[in-house]
Design a protein around this motif. Structure first.
Motif, PDB file in Angstrom:
ATOM      1  N   ARG A  69       0.833  -1.195   0.000  1.00 51.12           N
ATOM      2  CA  ARG A  69       0.000   0.000   0.000  1.00 51.12           C
ATOM      3  C   ARG A  69       0.874   1.254   0.000  1.00 51.12           C
ATOM      4  O   ARG A  69       0.567   2.241  -0.662  1.00 51.12           O
ATOM      5  CB  ARG A  69      -0.929  -0.001   1.212  1.00 51.12           C
ATOM      6  N   GLY A  70       1.978   1.200   0.730  1.00 56.45           N
ATOM      7  CA  GLY A  70       2.887   2.342   0.778  1.00 56.45           C
ATOM      8  C   GLY A  70       3.578   2.584  -0.549  1.00 56.45           C
ATOM      9  O   GLY A  70       3.876   3.726  -0.895  1.00 56.45           O
ATOM     10  N   LEU A  71       3.858   1.508  -1.290  1.00 57.44           N
ATOM     11  CA  LEU A  71       4.498   1.674  -2.592  1.00 57.44           C
ATOM     12  C   LEU A  71       3.523   2.183  -3.638  1.00 57.44           C
ATOM     13  O   LEU A  71       3.927   2.774  -4.627  1.00 57.44           O
ATOM     14  CB  LEU A  71       5.128   0.353  -3.046  1.00 57.44           C
ATOM     15  N   GLY A  72       2.234   1.930  -3.418  1.00 57.27           N
ATOM     16  CA  GLY A  72       1.206   2.506  -4.280  1.00 57.27           C
ATOM     17  C   GLY A  72       1.158   1.958  -5.675  1.00 57.27           C
ATOM     18  O   GLY A  72       0.621   0.901  -5.912  1.00 57.27           O
ATOM     19  N   ALA A  73       1.707   2.709  -6.618  1.00 56.55           N
ATOM     20  CA  ALA A  73       1.570   2.406  -8.041  1.00 56.55           C
ATOM     21  C   ALA A  73       2.076   0.998  -8.367  1.00 56.55           C
ATOM     22  O   ALA A  73       2.972   0.467  -7.740  1.00 56.55           O
ATOM     23  CB  ALA A  73       2.338   3.427  -8.872  1.00 56.55           C
ATOM     24  N   LEU A  76       5.785   0.459  -8.901  1.00 57.23           N
ATOM     25  CA  LEU A  76       6.624   0.409  -7.710  1.00 57.23           C
ATOM     26  C   LEU A  76       6.469  -0.892  -6.943  1.00 57.23           C
ATOM     27  O   LEU A  76       7.346  -1.268  -6.172  1.00 57.23           O
ATOM     28  CB  LEU A  76       6.304   1.589  -6.786  1.00 57.23           C
ATOM     29  N   ARG A  77       5.351  -1.589  -7.154  1.00 54.03           N
ATOM     30  CA  ARG A  77       5.124  -2.843  -6.433  1.00 54.03           C
ATOM     31  C   ARG A  77       6.142  -3.908  -6.807  1.00 54.03           C
ATOM     32  O   ARG A  77       6.434  -4.791  -6.019  1.00 54.03           O
ATOM     33  CB  ARG A  77       3.724  -3.367  -6.689  1.00 54.03           C
ATOM     34  N   SER A  78       6.698  -3.838  -8.002  1.00 51.04           N
ATOM     35  CA  SER A  78       7.717  -4.806  -8.400  1.00 51.04           C
ATOM     36  C   SER A  78       8.987  -4.620  -7.585  1.00 51.04           C
ATOM     37  O   SER A  78       9.826  -5.510  -7.535  1.00 51.04           O
ATOM     38  CB  SER A  78       8.024  -4.676  -9.892  1.00 51.04           C
ATOM     39  N   ARG A  79       9.127  -3.487  -6.941  1.00 48.63           N
ATOM     40  CA  ARG A  79      10.318  -3.214  -6.121  1.00 48.63           C
ATOM     41  C   ARG A  79      10.144  -3.678  -4.683  1.00 48.63           C
ATOM     42  O   ARG A  79      11.049  -3.526  -3.879  1.00 48.63           O
ATOM     43  CB  ARG A  79      10.636  -1.727  -6.156  1.00 48.63           C
ATOM     44  N   ALA A  80       9.006  -4.238  -4.357  1.00 47.42           N
ATOM     45  CA  ALA A  80       8.752  -4.690  -2.988  1.00 47.42           C
ATOM     46  C   ALA A  80       9.726  -5.783  -2.568  1.00 47.42           C
ATOM     47  O   ALA A  80      10.060  -5.907  -1.392  1.00 47.42           O
ATOM     48  CB  ALA A  80       7.318  -5.192  -2.862  1.00 47.42           C
TER      49      ALA A  80
END
Length: 155
Positions: A69-73, A76-80
């Motif tokens: 949720r903090g990464l949002g877009a 950016l989720r691929s960077r989790a």
């Protein structure tokens, strides 16, 4: 069924030998472990499973949801993964070394080993910093390489 397909399902003779040896070693360890206090070991396993499934799993699932949720877009989720891996390794080290990191067993550790338990917190924090720093460096290098490989935009 062809011979190649059958071999792919069963595996090579070496794989089968390694698997049989692994099961034999696990059975030997299980017999030795359960020989003295089988009820205590069984109780520990059940307790560990319940602790993991009822307490720890919801905690780290909520932490992962908060991270996403903090990464949002979606991009950016691929960077989790660059946060998940060092966090999981750090949490595993904390779980294994918690008694020494917290200082709860300093006297017992000193009497058993003759060494001080001081410094475990510092070392864990240093390892955690190195894990997150290495992950950030890897992400930066991959982003840099991705921008170099991308052709320039045409206006």
């Amino acid at each position: 069924m062809t011979a190649a397909r059958r071999r792919a399902l069963i595996g090579s003779p070496f794989q089968l030998l390694v698997l049989v040896c692994s099961f034999a070693l696990a059975a030997y360890a299980g017999v030795r472990l359960l020989a003295d206090d089988w009820f205590g070991v069984a109780l520990w396993w059940v307790g560990a499973a319940l602790l993991h499934d009822l307490v720890l799993l919801p905690l780290y699932a909520a932490a992962d949801r908060a991270l996403l949720r903090g990464l949002g877009a979606a991009g950016l989720r691929s960077r989790a993964l660059y946060v998940r891996v060092p966090a999981a390794l750090s949490a595993l080290l904390l779980l294994v070394w918690f008694p020494l990191i917290s200082g709860m067993v300093d006297v017992r550790y000193r009497s058993a080993t003759g060494r001080s338990a001081e410094g475990y917190l510092d070392h864990w924090l240093l390892i955690t910093a190195v894990l997150f720093g290495g992950s950030a460096l890897l992400l930066a290098l991959r982003l840099r390489r991705a921008t170099k490989e991308r052709p320039p935009a045409v206006h």
